[in-house]
Design an enzyme around this catalytic site. Sequence first.
Site: not given
Length: 294
Positions: A21, A53, A111
């Site tokens: 990541e 993000y 979310r």
Amino acid sequence: MNESPRLIDILKSGKRHLSFEVFPPKTAETWESVDAAARQVAALGPSFLSVTYGAGGGTSRYTVSLAEELSRDYALPVLVHLTCISSTHETVRAMLEELKEKGMHNIMALRGDIPKDREVPGQYRYAADLIHEIRSFDSAFTIGGACYPEGHADAAGLREDIRHLKEKVDAGCDFLTTQMFFENETYFRYLYLLRDAGIDVPILPGIMPITGRSQVERSAALSGAVIPPRLRALADAFGSSPAAMAQAGIAYATEQIVDLFAGGVTHVHVYSMNKPAVAAAILNNLRDLLENEA
Ligand code: FAD
């Protein structure tokens, strides 16, 4: 146009893999240094690279630019993270159009944390809403979701969290990646509960190498993961020497991964955090275990 391979095909290949990541820069001024670190991580050739993000979606431009560049220059599948809590249907739709047009078909649908003291548009409540939307937009997307072996902070308990997770998978999630955990027993027990709840998609364990003393408390606060005594002891013993702490933390993460592979796991996601030296050391430690049939 650059077509990124479908992640789901890699995850179901039955071979052992590691993915890494990276995160995008927060500002234009830091683009160069962040980009250079992410490129070094990509050059190691993980099975895929995920690009986070920024909380609240403020850095979404950089997420897409970085993902596009890494996918193009390293011929790697890239998983683009996307959060919805601070977005509108219009911005999400525009993002999906753009990703599709650029051939990036792998999305980590989240979310996002609910911002404190900030208005949110209120068009999305849960990641499942976003997953429904992506699925109805284009069935060709591979969709990942997040899961929490020690329970999500907002959930009343692990069982309730798993019930909602099942709804998320039913909405169209192809695989799940776990929050970091530091005892593999936590993962295996969770996996059992998920299978018992009828969740049968791949569950990628997320491993965070702890390579600095301050990272111990930070990671615990951020993720809610329990820090086992032996990891705390390691930080107490070696924390004052950055090199020793890095070596010990890499050894700890390596051991966790070896044990996961030995337990039948085929894919581990490493929170490599734009630290190419850490990612390289872990990859090197596992070279002969990877790419083989499990
Ligand atoms: P959801 O799946 O929506 O769950 C959130 C909470 O709502 C849970 O407690 C769940 O039990 C509950 N819930 C779900 N459905 C219902 C329902 N119908 N009724 C009542 N309760 C319900 N954050 C970022 O900002 N950027 C990133 O790039 C990022 N990447 C991540 C990657 C991974 C692998 C993980 C584990 C987390 C990541 N996060 C990221 C953090 C994540 O955004 C937060 O943990 C966030 O608070 C929850 O997101 P979610 O997608 O898991 O939410």
